[in-house]
Design a protein around this motif. Structure first.
Motif, mmCIF file in Angstrom:
data_model
loop_
_atom_site.group_PDB
_atom_site.id
_atom_site.type_symbol
_atom_site.label_atom_id
_atom_site.label_comp_id
_atom_site.label_asym_id
_atom_site.label_seq_id
_atom_site.Cartn_x
_atom_site.Cartn_y
_atom_site.Cartn_z
ATOM 1 N N GLN A 184 0.872 -1.169 0.000
ATOM 2 C CA GLN A 184 0.000 0.000 0.000
ATOM 3 C C GLN A 184 0.912 1.223 0.000
ATOM 4 O O GLN A 184 1.511 1.563 1.001
ATOM 5 C CB GLN A 184 -0.915 -0.001 1.226
ATOM 6 C CG GLN A 184 -1.658 1.296 1.481
ATOM 7 C CD GLN A 184 -2.662 1.638 0.392
ATOM 8 O OE1 GLN A 184 -3.329 0.767 -0.134
ATOM 9 N NE2 GLN A 184 -2.765 2.928 0.065
ATOM 10 N N LEU A 185 0.998 1.898 -1.139
ATOM 11 C CA LEU A 185 1.980 2.971 -1.299
ATOM 12 C C LEU A 185 1.543 4.286 -0.660
ATOM 13 O O LEU A 185 2.382 5.085 -0.260
ATOM 14 C CB LEU A 185 2.262 3.210 -2.789
ATOM 15 C CG LEU A 185 2.769 2.009 -3.596
ATOM 16 C CD1 LEU A 185 2.999 2.423 -5.048
ATOM 17 C CD2 LEU A 185 4.049 1.454 -2.994
ATOM 18 N N GLY A 222 -5.871 3.943 -4.408
ATOM 19 C CA GLY A 222 -6.944 4.438 -5.269
ATOM 20 C C GLY A 222 -6.842 5.876 -5.701
ATOM 21 O O GLY A 222 -7.325 6.237 -6.763
ATOM 22 N N GLY A 223 -6.230 6.742 -4.913
ATOM 23 C CA GLY A 223 -6.197 8.165 -5.227
ATOM 24 C C GLY A 223 -5.217 8.509 -6.327
ATOM 25 O O GLY A 223 -4.354 7.704 -6.705
ATOM 26 N N SER A 224 -5.334 9.730 -6.848
ATOM 27 C CA SER A 224 -4.447 10.179 -7.917
ATOM 28 C C SER A 224 -2.996 10.203 -7.465
ATOM 29 O O SER A 224 -2.082 9.894 -8.237
ATOM 30 C CB SER A 224 -4.875 11.566 -8.401
ATOM 31 O OG SER A 224 -4.853 12.501 -7.334
ATOM 32 N N GLU A 227 0.254 8.086 -9.081
ATOM 33 C CA GLU A 227 1.564 8.669 -9.365
ATOM 34 C C GLU A 227 2.672 7.901 -8.654
ATOM 35 O O GLU A 227 3.742 7.651 -9.229
ATOM 36 C CB GLU A 227 1.580 10.136 -8.935
ATOM 37 C CG GLU A 227 2.879 10.853 -9.237
ATOM 38 C CD GLU A 227 2.848 12.315 -8.828
ATOM 39 O OE1 GLU A 227 3.941 12.923 -8.755
ATOM 40 O OE2 GLU A 227 1.745 12.837 -8.586
ATOM 41 N N LYS A 228 2.431 7.513 -7.412
ATOM 42 C CA LYS A 228 3.425 6.740 -6.677
ATOM 43 C C LYS A 228 3.684 5.391 -7.347
ATOM 44 O O LYS A 228 4.824 4.922 -7.406
ATOM 45 C CB LYS A 228 2.966 6.521 -5.237
ATOM 46 C CG LYS A 228 3.043 7.761 -4.343
ATOM 47 C CD LYS A 228 2.559 7.435 -2.940
ATOM 48 C CE LYS A 228 2.567 8.679 -2.050
ATOM 49 N NZ LYS A 228 3.919 9.205 -1.831
ATOM 50 N N GLN A 260 5.966 5.912 -10.234
ATOM 51 C CA GLN A 260 7.336 6.117 -9.756
ATOM 52 C C GLN A 260 7.965 4.790 -9.349
ATOM 53 O O GLN A 260 9.139 4.528 -9.638
ATOM 54 C CB GLN A 260 7.333 7.082 -8.570
ATOM 55 C CG GLN A 260 6.895 8.504 -8.903
ATOM 56 C CD GLN A 260 6.705 9.351 -7.655
ATOM 57 O OE1 GLN A 260 6.934 8.890 -6.525
ATOM 58 N NE2 GLN A 260 6.275 10.589 -7.832
ATOM 59 N N PHE A 261 7.177 3.958 -8.671
ATOM 60 C CA PHE A 261 7.656 2.643 -8.243
ATOM 61 C C PHE A 261 8.097 1.816 -9.446
ATOM 62 O O PHE A 261 9.182 1.206 -9.442
ATOM 63 C CB PHE A 261 6.547 1.936 -7.475
ATOM 64 C CG PHE A 261 6.854 0.517 -7.085
ATOM 65 C CD1 PHE A 261 7.483 0.218 -5.885
ATOM 66 C CD2 PHE A 261 6.498 -0.539 -7.921
ATOM 67 C CE1 PHE A 261 7.757 -1.091 -5.523
ATOM 68 C CE2 PHE A 261 6.763 -1.851 -7.571
ATOM 69 C CZ PHE A 261 7.405 -2.122 -6.366
ATOM 70 N N LEU A 262 7.270 1.791 -10.470
ATOM 71 C CA LEU A 262 7.573 0.978 -11.653
ATOM 72 C C LEU A 262 8.809 1.481 -12.390
ATOM 73 O O LEU A 262 9.513 0.704 -13.046
ATOM 74 C CB LEU A 262 6.366 0.963 -12.590
ATOM 75 C CG LEU A 262 5.124 0.239 -12.041
ATOM 76 C CD1 LEU A 262 3.926 0.445 -12.957
ATOM 77 C CD2 LEU A 262 5.398 -1.248 -11.845
ATOM 78 N N GLN A 263 9.089 2.775 -12.268
ATOM 79 C CA GLN A 263 10.282 3.337 -12.902
ATOM 80 C C GLN A 263 11.549 2.985 -12.131
ATOM 81 O O GLN A 263 12.636 2.918 -12.710
ATOM 82 C CB GLN A 263 10.153 4.858 -13.002
ATOM 83 C CG GLN A 263 9.101 5.328 -13.987
ATOM 84 C CD GLN A 263 8.900 6.840 -13.941
ATOM 85 O OE1 GLN A 263 9.442 7.530 -13.069
ATOM 86 N NE2 GLN A 263 8.128 7.360 -14.881
ATOM 87 N N GLN A 264 11.412 2.744 -10.831
ATOM 88 C CA GLN A 264 12.582 2.560 -9.982
ATOM 89 C C GLN A 264 12.986 1.101 -9.769
ATOM 90 O O GLN A 264 14.115 0.830 -9.358
ATOM 91 C CB GLN A 264 12.334 3.223 -8.619
ATOM 92 C CG GLN A 264 12.187 4.736 -8.692
ATOM 93 C CD GLN A 264 11.930 5.358 -7.330
ATOM 94 O OE1 GLN A 264 12.388 4.865 -6.296
ATOM 95 N NE2 GLN A 264 11.183 6.456 -7.306
#
Length: 365
Positions: A205-206, A241-243, A247-248, A251-255
């Motif tokens: 849960q980010l 669920g939120g915007s 975004e998080k 970012q996670f998938l990029q890192q």
């Protein structure tokens, strides 16, 4: 308008309203043995707050099995309350003054004798309860005081140090409700999740209600890389669920490492509450800060590793099935800003959570 003047205006209005129309009774006339035919319960805030209220909902229904109970909640929690087992009707309200008239009209269809405000927004909750016809109002104040409005409450709690769930139960004990069962639960039917026998499902849960309660995305990414590198059967599932959480997740998938990406299922922004409940129920463990999905997982008896720095786990941490939950409570004292570039939660390092996940799931055996 400042809060001070809003309260003064509310008090002025209620004095004039009750002099002509109100049914509100003096608190000295209250007796815990009273029978109430119609009860309204307010829980109009976030997901986690509602989960904290479920033991009180159960206790009120047990105390008044024949009463007609109306639950007032925010529309965003609809999938968590429709067809619930501890109330007869649900009314949706966004806690705004401009929609208060519609709320009052709806509540008067089953004019409440008792209003129980477990978590809502001052002062419109009190105003609406009085205008709906409540004879007695009990409220959890969630603050050090609401000077000027105490006269309108039959019972309230200030300065309670302990878990929020137990505070709710203490609040309603004046009604003769049992206060010894703090178990949270999902109060509606839902599709149970199925835990995979081939993979180990680890939920991340980010997000949280504030950035100060979010573990840094970079730490989540490092944890994912460490787990997948050592245990290829691990699958990481992102929820939220939120915007800001969308975004998080990006970012996670990029890192994360490319090899880790193949083991990640990004469900952020893709599930309603019912689907989220089923998904959490399928996890072998959930890693999270202090936020709603943590409390859903606790209610579902899903293993959790919860992270606390700016929040106090003694107030909002897991309260049941202690063997299922690992609580990481860390003080910020003595840490440098280098550890907090993204969030104060950054003082908790990925290696510590990696060790907890491995031990909690028995992966090192």
């Amino acid at each position: 308008m400042s809060k001070k003047w809003k309260i003064k205006l509310t008090d002025w209005f209620l004095r004039r309203y009750t002099a002509r129309f109100g049914r509100l009774q003096d608190k000295s006339t209250f007796d815990g043995n009273m029978h109430f035919d119609n009860i309204v319960i307010y829980s109009t805030t976030a997901l986690g707050d509602f989960m904290f209220n479920t033991p009180a909902l159960r206790a009120v229904r047990e105390r008044y099995p024949d009463a007609h109970i109306t639950l007032v909640v925010h529309k965003k929690n609809q999938e968590l309350v429709e067809n619930g087992r501890y109330y007869d009707r649900v009314v949706y309200w966004n806690s705004k003054v401009k929609t208060m008239g519609e709320l009052v009209k709806s509540l008067r269809q089953h004019q409440p004798d008792l209003a129980l405000i477990l978590h809502s927004h001052l002062p419109y909750d009190i105003i609406s309860a009085v205008m709906a016809g409540a004879k007695y109002i009990i409220r959890d104040n969630y603050s050090s005081g609401i000077s000027g409005l105490e006269a309108w409450l039959t019972n309230y709690i200030f300065h309670y140090y302990g878990h929020f769930v137990r505070r709710k139960l203490e609040l309603i004990s004046i009604l003769g409700c049992r206060s010894d069962d703090p178990r949270m639960e999902v109060p509606v039917p839902y599709q149970p999740g199925i835990k995979s026998t081939e993979h180990i499902s680890v939920g991340f849960q980010l997000g949280a209600s504030s950035e100060s309660r979010c573990w840094p995305v970079s730490h989540y990414a490092k944890l994912a890389n460490m787990l997948v590198a050592q245990y290829p059967q691990v699958r990481i599932v992102l929820i939220g669920g939120g915007s800001s959480e969308v975004e998080k997740a990006a970012q996670f998938l990029q890192q994360i490492d490319p090899s880790t990406a193949a083991c990640v299922d990004n469900q952020v922004g893709k599930t309603g509450l019912q689907a989220l409940i089923t998904l959490i129920d399928s996890f072998h463990v959930l890693v999270t800060g202090d936020t709603g999905p943590l409390h859903v997982a606790v209610a579902l008896q899903v293993k959790t590793i919860s992270l606390f720095v700016t929040a106090d786990s003694r107030s909002t941490g897991p309260i049941q099935d202690n063997e299922l939950h690992r609580i990481i409570q860390v003080s910020r004292t003595g840490y440098t800003m280098d550890l907090e570039k993204e969030s104060p939660m950054g003082v908790i390092q990925p290696q510590r959570i990696y060790d907890e996940v491995v031990d909690h799931l028995g992966l090192n055996k």
